[in-house]
Write an enzyme that holds these catalytic residues in place. Structure first.
Site, PDB file in Angstrom:
ATOM      1  N   GLN A 130       0.812  -1.372   0.135  1.00 12.44           N
ATOM      2  CA  GLN A 130      -0.109   0.169   0.111  1.00 12.44           C
ATOM      3  C   GLN A 130       1.060   1.408   0.103  1.00 12.44           C
ATOM      4  O   GLN A 130       1.616   1.404   0.952  1.00 12.44           O
ATOM      5  CB  GLN A 130      -0.930  -0.153   1.104  1.00 12.44           C
ATOM      6  CG  GLN A 130      -1.515   1.537   1.632  1.00 12.44           C
ATOM      7  CD  GLN A 130      -2.514   1.810   0.428  1.00 12.44           C
ATOM      8  OE1 GLN A 130      -2.192   2.689  -0.188  1.00 12.44           O
ATOM      9  NE2 GLN A 130      -3.601   0.888   0.155  1.00 12.44           N
TER      10      GLN A 130
ATOM     11  N   GLY B  95      -9.122  -0.566  -1.133  1.00 12.49           N
ATOM     12  CA  GLY B  95     -10.245  -0.296  -0.141  1.00 12.49           C
ATOM     13  C   GLY B  95      -9.739  -0.057   1.132  1.00 12.49           C
ATOM     14  O   GLY B  95     -10.400  -0.354   2.087  1.00 12.49           O
ATOM     15  N   GLU B  96      -8.256   0.239   1.295  1.00  8.05           N
ATOM     16  CA  GLU B  96      -7.793   0.525   2.459  1.00  8.05           C
ATOM     17  C   GLU B  96      -8.726   1.302   3.649  1.00  8.05           C
ATOM     18  O   GLU B  96      -8.820   0.984   4.558  1.00  8.05           O
ATOM     19  CB  GLU B  96      -6.384   0.977   2.180  1.00  8.05           C
ATOM     20  CG  GLU B  96      -5.749   1.277   3.479  1.00  8.05           C
ATOM     21  CD  GLU B  96      -4.977   0.255   4.333  1.00  8.05           C
ATOM     22  OE1 GLU B  96      -4.933  -0.001   5.618  1.00  8.05           O
ATOM     23  OE2 GLU B  96      -4.852  -1.147   3.635  1.00  8.05           O
TER      24      GLU B  96
ATOM     25  N   ARG C  87     -11.739   1.914   3.378  1.00 12.05           N
ATOM     26  CA  ARG C  87     -13.074   1.322   3.785  1.00 12.05           C
ATOM     27  C   ARG C  87     -12.997   0.204   4.927  1.00 12.05           C
ATOM     28  O   ARG C  87     -13.569   0.088   5.788  1.00 12.05           O
ATOM     29  CB  ARG C  87     -13.758   0.838   2.474  1.00 12.05           C
ATOM     30  CG  ARG C  87     -14.520   1.605   1.602  1.00 12.05           C
ATOM     31  CD  ARG C  87     -14.790   1.331   0.270  1.00 12.05           C
ATOM     32  NE  ARG C  87     -13.599   1.403  -0.657  1.00 12.05           N
ATOM     33  CZ  ARG C  87     -13.547   0.618  -1.674  1.00 12.05           C
ATOM     34  NH1 ARG C  87     -14.282  -0.503  -2.012  1.00 12.05           N
ATOM     35  NH2 ARG C  87     -12.398   0.911  -2.641  1.00 12.05           N
TER      36      ARG C  87
ATOM     37  N   GLU D 176      -5.429   2.733  -7.660  1.00  7.20           N
ATOM     38  CA  GLU D 176      -6.609   3.091  -7.029  1.00  7.20           C
ATOM     39  C   GLU D 176      -6.529   4.390  -6.391  1.00  7.20           C
ATOM     40  O   GLU D 176      -7.336   5.452  -6.227  1.00  7.20           O
ATOM     41  CB  GLU D 176      -7.092   2.086  -5.752  1.00  7.20           C
ATOM     42  CG  GLU D 176      -8.685   2.454  -5.285  1.00  7.20           C
ATOM     43  CD  GLU D 176      -8.636   1.750  -3.716  1.00  7.20           C
ATOM     44  OE1 GLU D 176      -9.748   1.482  -3.540  1.00  7.20           O
ATOM     45  OE2 GLU D 176      -7.764   1.499  -3.213  1.00  7.20           O
ATOM     46  N   ASN D 177      -5.386   4.839  -5.540  1.00  5.83           N
ATOM     47  CA  ASN D 177      -5.137   5.973  -4.947  1.00  5.83           C
ATOM     48  C   ASN D 177      -4.919   7.162  -5.905  1.00  5.83           C
ATOM     49  O   ASN D 177      -5.369   8.067  -5.569  1.00  5.83           O
ATOM     50  CB  ASN D 177      -4.031   5.916  -4.113  1.00  5.83           C
ATOM     51  CG  ASN D 177      -4.387   5.120  -2.753  1.00  5.83           C
ATOM     52  OD1 ASN D 177      -4.850   5.439  -1.662  1.00  5.83           O
ATOM     53  ND2 ASN D 177      -3.548   3.744  -2.559  1.00  5.83           N
TER      54      ASN D 177
END
Length: 287
Positions: free
Chosen positions: A43, A85-86, A88, A119-120
């Site tokens: 991440q 989805g970190e 969430r 995603e980020n």
């Protein structure tokens, strides 16, 4: 122009559906315990806004997790690794949820980093330094060229190069950028200075509240580079010279410019074809 892959595609299009058998649910969404999910080891995002997480947790407590998390099979049969989805997942834990909706996908170690990064970047969640570190990870660990990184995340190669160059900043400037004391533009302005000069200039920028342009001028001064002087304005023609210029234009039938100085000047005559040049020569040589 061809469309860049990466940001142009959803995460579903980037990795295949897992062959792992899951309970039959509509849309491939299943619910699993939050305790079964470990965070993505790659991440790129390292900081999360606590207030925003609390707001998201309150929303999740009332409405549930609306957008499923994306996970891949972990090392153990019942374990999963988060792909996307970190926030969430963290908010679901704050809301004391036992289970969250997920979509299971297959993903390599490289894809775990790449998809978390994408995603980020899509959500503009990463800070400039976090993005730079993620690009560096792709370059060093997975041997991506800057062109390949740019292609996968939907940025230009120049943008990737500029972002990665932030890692060359002095620790003090990097910390100030991470803390929001200066902008990315300020950091770029100081990048070409020595480490010591960066630290000195940083204090001046912060203490005096300099904008980016002022920071650039400060950096030029510290490097001993003088700002370019604006070109001198050409002296205007006197009424008599303007009249001469007009007479020449009328006589020659083309554009004529007079430039005057105390040491003389120039006469510029324009022509636009060989025929016009021949006609001009005839007129100028006519006795």
């Amino acid at each position: 122009m061809s469309r860049r892959p990466g940001l142009g595609k959803g995460l579903d299009a980037l990795i295949p559906t897992s062959t792992t058998e899951e309970p039959k649910t509509s849309g491939g969404v299943v619910e699993i315990s939050v305790d079964q999910i470990q965070t993505n080891p790659h991440q790129p995002r390292t900081t999360f806004n606590g207030e925003q997480l609390n707001d998201l947790a309150a929303s999740i407590k009332e409405h549930g997790v609306i957008q499923p998390l994306i996970v891949t099979q972990g090392d153990s049969p019942e374990g999963y690794t988060l792909i996307a989805g970190e926030r969430r997942l963290q908010a679901a834990r704050l809301a004391n949820l036992d289970k969250v909706p997920v979509i299971v996908r297959e993903a390599t170690e490289q894809e775990l980093l790449l998809l978390a990064l994408i995603e980020n970047v899509q959500r503009a969640d990463l800070s400039p330094l976090e993005t730079a570190e993620a690009y560096k990870h792709l370059s060093e660990q997975f041997k991506f060229t800057q062109e390949q990184i740019a292609d996968r995340v939907g940025k230009s190669r120049v943008a990737v190069t500029n972002t990665m160059s932030l890692l060359d900043l002095s620790p003090a400037v990097r910390q100030a950028l991470a803390d929001g004391e200066i902008s990315e533009g300020h950091a770029r302005a100081l990048k070409g200075l020595s480490r010591q000069s960066q630290s000195n200039a940083l204090q001046t920028v912060i203490n005096k509240g300099l904008n980016v342009r002022q920071a650039e001028e400060l950096a030029r001064k510290l490097k001993g580079v003088k700002a370019k002087k604006p070109p001198k304005a050409e002296p205007s023609l006197t009424p008599e010279l303007e009249e001469m210029q007009a007479q020449l234009r009328d006589y020659l039938g083309t554009k004529v410019n007079l430039k005057y100085s105390s040491k003389g000047g120039t006469v510029t005559i324009k022509y636009y074809s060989d025929e016009e040049l021949n006609a001009l020569v005839d007129k100028l040589l006519k006795q």
